[in-house]
Design a protein around this motif. Structure first.
Motif, PDB file in Angstrom:
ATOM      1  N   VAL A   1      11.039 123.610 118.564  1.00 40.84           N
ATOM      2  CA  VAL A   1      10.697 124.694 119.477  1.00 40.84           C
ATOM      3  C   VAL A   1      10.562 126.001 118.716  1.00 40.84           C
ATOM      4  O   VAL A   1       9.622 126.756 118.908  1.00 40.84           O
ATOM      5  N   ALA A   2      11.497 126.268 117.821  1.00 46.50           N
ATOM      6  CA  ALA A   2      11.479 127.538 117.096  1.00 46.50           C
ATOM      7  C   ALA A   2      10.314 127.647 116.129  1.00 46.50           C
ATOM      8  O   ALA A   2       9.800 128.728 115.904  1.00 46.50           O
ATOM      9  N   TYR A   3       9.877 126.538 115.559  1.00 49.30           N
ATOM     10  CA  TYR A   3       8.872 126.604 114.509  1.00 49.30           C
ATOM     11  C   TYR A   3       7.506 126.127 114.924  1.00 49.30           C
ATOM     12  O   TYR A   3       6.570 126.228 114.157  1.00 49.30           O
TER      13      TYR A   3
ATOM     14  N   ALA B   1      12.729 131.914 121.454  1.00 47.87           N
ATOM     15  CA  ALA B   1      12.612 131.560 120.039  1.00 47.87           C
ATOM     16  C   ALA B   1      11.171 131.196 119.696  1.00 47.87           C
ATOM     17  O   ALA B   1      10.648 131.615 118.660  1.00 47.87           O
ATOM     18  N   ARG B   2      10.527 130.431 120.570  1.00 50.96           N
ATOM     19  CA  ARG B   2       9.127 130.059 120.337  1.00 50.96           C
ATOM     20  C   ARG B   2       8.236 131.302 120.339  1.00 50.96           C
ATOM     21  O   ARG B   2       7.403 131.474 119.451  1.00 50.96           O
TER      22      ARG B   2
ATOM     23  N   TRP C   1      10.747 142.793 118.032  1.00 43.80           N
ATOM     24  CA  TRP C   1      10.097 141.801 117.175  1.00 43.80           C
ATOM     25  C   TRP C   1       8.846 141.228 117.821  1.00 43.80           C
ATOM     26  O   TRP C   1       8.445 140.123 117.525  1.00 43.80           O
ATOM     27  N   GLY C   2       8.241 141.988 118.725  1.00 42.11           N
ATOM     28  CA  GLY C   2       6.975 141.573 119.298  1.00 42.11           C
ATOM     29  C   GLY C   2       7.091 140.698 120.518  1.00 42.11           C
ATOM     30  O   GLY C   2       6.089 140.213 121.033  1.00 42.11           O
TER      31      GLY C   2
ATOM     32  N   GLU D   1       5.962 132.731 117.256  1.00 48.68           N
ATOM     33  CA  GLU D   1       4.520 132.960 117.349  1.00 48.68           C
ATOM     34  C   GLU D   1       4.164 134.404 117.021  1.00 48.68           C
ATOM     35  O   GLU D   1       3.198 134.657 116.310  1.00 48.68           O
ATOM     36  N   ALA D   2       4.953 135.346 117.519  1.00 46.93           N
ATOM     37  CA  ALA D   2       4.645 136.764 117.310  1.00 46.93           C
ATOM     38  C   ALA D   2       4.862 137.197 115.860  1.00 46.93           C
ATOM     39  O   ALA D   2       4.266 138.175 115.415  1.00 46.93           O
ATOM     40  N   ASN D   3       5.697 136.472 115.132  1.00 44.69           N
ATOM     41  CA  ASN D   3       6.065 136.880 113.772  1.00 44.69           C
ATOM     42  C   ASN D   3       5.760 135.810 112.736  1.00 44.69           C
ATOM     43  O   ASN D   3       6.346 135.795 111.655  1.00 44.69           O
TER      44      ASN D   3
END
Length: 181
Positions: A152-154, A120-121, A1-2, A125-127
């Motif tokens: 953190v995740a978003y 998660a961060r 997932w990058g 960012e990558a997706n």
């Protein structure tokens, strides 16, 4: 997932009915041992949030190291959904079901260790342009993720998309305020 990071283990989720958990444990441990894995019945089992974690170790010869396999016997709706949504991916020539990016982000937020939150961060960012934000928001609320976990995740997707963070409007306001601070 990058976002690649060597975790030195393999994580597997198996959804089981609570009434059949002992049978599943016996079958899984027997199958792993038959293929050369080590598993110590008491030391390599840990009861976690809505499930049981089994550790198994595979010696990588001739090296003096082992590959750890974590098998989570799940009994909750989120992990059942993550299994249902898994997508086939090629790994070393084998096709295996892999969690979607959204489910991986949520699993990492649920684990809540600093390295998992950093993952998660990075995944966010990558997706950023591909994530199903409604799905993430629904499950973040259902899983009871804290404002910090969700932030953190978003935070990466907010920065890239200029969109509000999923979750309750009160938590959105607190998170947006913390970003501005």
């Amino acid at each position: 997932w990058g976002h690649d990071r060597s975790t030195r283990d393999v994580d597997v989720i198996v959804f089981v009915d609570l009434a059949e958990e002992k049978d599943w444990i016996a079958r899984i441990v027997e199958a792993l041992r038959a293929r050369g894995f080590a598993h110590m019945d008491r030391a390599d089992r840990k009861r976690l949030d809505q499930g049981l974690l089994l550790h198994a170790w595979f010696p990588l010869r001739p090296n003096p190291v082992s590959l750890r396999v974590d098998i989570f016997l799940a009994q909750d709706a989120f992990r059942a959904e993550a299994i249902r949504r898994a997508r086939p991916r090629k790994v070393d020539g084998f096709e295996v079901p892999v969690a979607t990016c959204e489910d991986l982000v949520l699993l990492k937020c649920k684990a809540a260790r600093p390295i998992e939150l950093a993952d998660a961060r990075a995944l966010g960012e990558a997706n950023a342009t591909r994530l199903d934000r409604d799905y993430l928001g629904r499950w973040a609320d259902a899983l009871g993720l804290t404002d910090l976990d969700v932030h953190v995740a978003y935070s990466g997707t907010e920065r890239y998309l200029g969109m509000a963070t999923p979750g309750t409007s009160a938590s959105r306001e607190r998170m947006l305020a913390s970003l501005a601070a």
